[in-house]
Design a protein around this motif. Structure first.
Motif, short mmCIF file in Angstrom:
data_model
loop_
_atom_site.label_atom_id
_atom_site.label_comp_id
_atom_site.label_asym_id
_atom_site.label_seq_id
_atom_site.Cartn_x
_atom_site.Cartn_y
_atom_site.Cartn_z
N UNK A 46 0.83 -1.20 0.00
CA UNK A 46 0.00 0.00 0.00
C UNK A 46 0.86 1.25 0.00
N UNK A 47 1.91 1.27 0.82
CA UNK A 47 2.80 2.42 0.93
C UNK A 47 3.56 2.65 -0.37
N UNK A 48 4.05 1.56 -0.97
CA UNK A 48 4.79 1.69 -2.22
C UNK A 48 3.92 2.25 -3.34
N UNK A 49 2.70 1.77 -3.43
CA UNK A 49 1.78 2.24 -4.48
C UNK A 49 1.39 3.70 -4.24
N UNK A 62 -6.38 -1.21 -7.63
CA UNK A 62 -7.11 -2.39 -7.15
C UNK A 62 -6.24 -3.22 -6.22
N UNK A 63 -4.94 -3.31 -6.54
CA UNK A 63 -4.03 -4.09 -5.71
C UNK A 63 -3.91 -3.50 -4.31
N UNK A 64 -3.85 -2.17 -4.21
CA UNK A 64 -3.76 -1.54 -2.88
C UNK A 64 -5.03 -1.81 -2.07
N UNK A 65 -6.18 -1.80 -2.73
CA UNK A 65 -7.43 -2.13 -2.03
C UNK A 65 -7.45 -3.60 -1.61
N UNK A 66 -6.90 -4.48 -2.45
CA UNK A 66 -6.82 -5.90 -2.10
C UNK A 66 -5.92 -6.11 -0.89
N UNK A 67 -4.81 -5.36 -0.83
CA UNK A 67 -3.90 -5.47 0.31
C UNK A 67 -4.59 -5.03 1.59
N UNK A 68 -5.37 -3.94 1.51
CA UNK A 68 -6.11 -3.49 2.69
C UNK A 68 -7.15 -4.54 3.11
N UNK A 69 -7.84 -5.12 2.14
CA UNK A 69 -8.83 -6.16 2.45
C UNK A 69 -8.17 -7.38 3.08
N UNK A 70 -6.96 -7.73 2.61
CA UNK A 70 -6.25 -8.88 3.17
C UNK A 70 -5.84 -8.64 4.63
N UNK A 71 -5.35 -7.42 4.91
CA UNK A 71 -5.01 -7.09 6.30
C UNK A 71 -6.24 -7.21 7.19
N UNK A 72 -7.34 -6.67 6.73
CA UNK A 72 -8.57 -6.70 7.51
C UNK A 72 -9.11 -8.13 7.63
N UNK A 73 -8.99 -8.91 6.55
CA UNK A 73 -9.49 -10.28 6.52
C UNK A 73 -8.81 -11.14 7.57
N UNK A 74 -7.48 -11.06 7.61
CA UNK A 74 -6.75 -11.90 8.57
C UNK A 74 -6.91 -11.36 9.99
N UNK A 75 -7.19 -10.05 10.12
CA UNK A 75 -7.35 -9.46 11.45
C UNK A 75 -8.68 -9.82 12.10
N UNK A 76 -9.61 -10.36 11.34
CA UNK A 76 -10.89 -10.76 11.93
C UNK A 76 -10.79 -12.08 12.69
N UNK A 113 -14.70 -9.89 -4.73
CA UNK A 113 -15.09 -8.87 -5.71
C UNK A 113 -13.87 -8.18 -6.31
N UNK A 114 -12.85 -7.91 -5.49
CA UNK A 114 -11.66 -7.24 -6.02
C UNK A 114 -10.91 -8.14 -7.00
N UNK A 115 -10.84 -9.43 -6.72
CA UNK A 115 -10.21 -10.35 -7.66
C UNK A 115 -10.99 -10.39 -8.97
N UNK A 260 0.08 -13.08 -0.79
CA UNK A 260 -0.28 -12.13 -1.85
C UNK A 260 0.78 -11.06 -2.11
N UNK A 261 1.34 -10.41 -1.08
CA UNK A 261 2.37 -9.40 -1.36
C UNK A 261 3.58 -9.97 -2.05
N UNK A 262 3.96 -11.20 -1.69
CA UNK A 262 5.13 -11.82 -2.32
C UNK A 262 4.83 -12.18 -3.78
N UNK A 263 3.64 -12.68 -4.02
CA UNK A 263 3.27 -13.06 -5.39
C UNK A 263 3.28 -11.84 -6.31
N UNK A 264 2.75 -10.72 -5.81
CA UNK A 264 2.65 -9.53 -6.65
C UNK A 264 3.96 -8.76 -6.75
N UNK A 265 4.91 -9.01 -5.86
CA UNK A 265 6.14 -8.22 -5.88
C UNK A 265 7.35 -8.96 -6.44
#
Length: 286
Positions: A46-49, A62-76, A113-115, A260-265
């Motif tokens: 997110x910071x890099x983008x 879309x990738x930055x939104x996916x990263x935010x969703x992933x953080x929130x997803x695992x935090x639940x 939805x983001x995917x 996901x971050x490793x796959x995209x980077x």
């Protein structure tokens, strides 16, 4: 008779890994490490983008939104599980369980939805490259993300309200490490997009051209397979208390957001360059 909640207790018991032979301190360290890696990796994306103007494009938006969703997803799920391991408690309040299910559905839905939106973005980029800047304009990108949030929030709220009308009278034990309502996985649009993408790539005459076209969607395709593959494994597991079902759940809720971050980077030069700038600037400030 009107259906309403007739619960006779105020909490559920999340058995999780408590019935397995793995030492609890080892589980705590393992899941804490994966959680921290996930949060840090996605925050860096997110910071890099955000800091690199060259990445202010639809795909990276879309990738930055996916990263935010992933953080929130695992935090639940993971923080509550870590707290239960640390305190040696398996309980979760009824309100806490409903709340966890709600946010699990919200951010799980956002991932879905983001995917799908990202698949549409790759479809336009490869099948209609000349019209890409016109079609994927900032207004449409913002609208697609806004619609994804609206649908996820509305669907999750509806499901949660329906759950509140159920009666829980006897079985308060959940053989899992989080509260979840199983949902069907629909990937029709993603399949349609990649069918068209594959058809367009095969029509490219040069091998080098085919490779370049495929490389633009390889990362997204990897994430799609990982997300839906592990999700399908969860819903096909008939007994959630067995190791097979638990491993599938961990892959779906913890490992996928972490990877996901490793796959995209790893294969993305733009992300690598942006991350090097961000990390270099941070080190320089320190």
């Amino acid at each position: 008779m009107e259906a309403r909640n007739q619960t006779s207790a105020s909490e559920f018991l999340l058995l999780g890994f408590s019935q397995d032979s793995v030492p609890q301190p080892l589980l705590f360290g393992l899941f804490l490490s994966m959680y921290l890696v996930t949060v840090l990796g996605n925050l860096l994306i997110i910071l890099a983008i955000s800091c690199d103007s060259h990445l202010h494009t639809p795909m990276y938006f879309f990738l930055s939104n996916l990263s935010f969703a992933d953080i929130s997803f695992i935090s639940t799920t993971v923080p509550k599980m870590l707290m239960n391991i640390q305190t040696q408690s398996k309980s979760i309040t009824y309100a806490g369980c409903i709340t966890q299910m709600y946010f699990f559905m919200v951010f799980g839905g956002m991932d879905t939805f983001l995917l799908t939106v990202m698949a549409y973005d790759r479809f336009v980029a490869i099948c209609h490259p000349l019209h890409y800047p016109v079609i994927m304009n900032p207004q449409l990108c913002g609208l697609l993300v806004l619609m994804s949030w609206f649908i996820s929030l509305s669907y999750s709220l509806t499901q949660s309200l329906l759950i509140l009308r159920l009666s829980f009278c006897t079985n308060w034990v959940i053989p899992h490490f989080y509260c979840e309502l199983a949902k069907a996985l629909t990937i029709a649009w993603i399949l349609f997009s990649y069918t068209r993408i594959t058809s367009s790539i095969l029509r490219i005459p040069s091998t080098n051209g085919k490779y370049k076209a495929f490389s633009t969607c390889a990362s997204h395709l990897s994430v799609v397979f990982l997300f839906y593959g592990t999700g399908l494994g969860v819903y096909l597991s008939s007994d959630a208390s067995c190791w097979r079902g638990m491993i599938a759940s961990v892959m779906y809720t913890v490992v996928t957001p972490m990877l996901n971050p490793f796959i995209y980077s790893l294969r993305n030069r733009d992300i690598k360059r942006a991350l090097q700038k961000v990390l270099g600037r941070t080190i320089y400030i320190q």
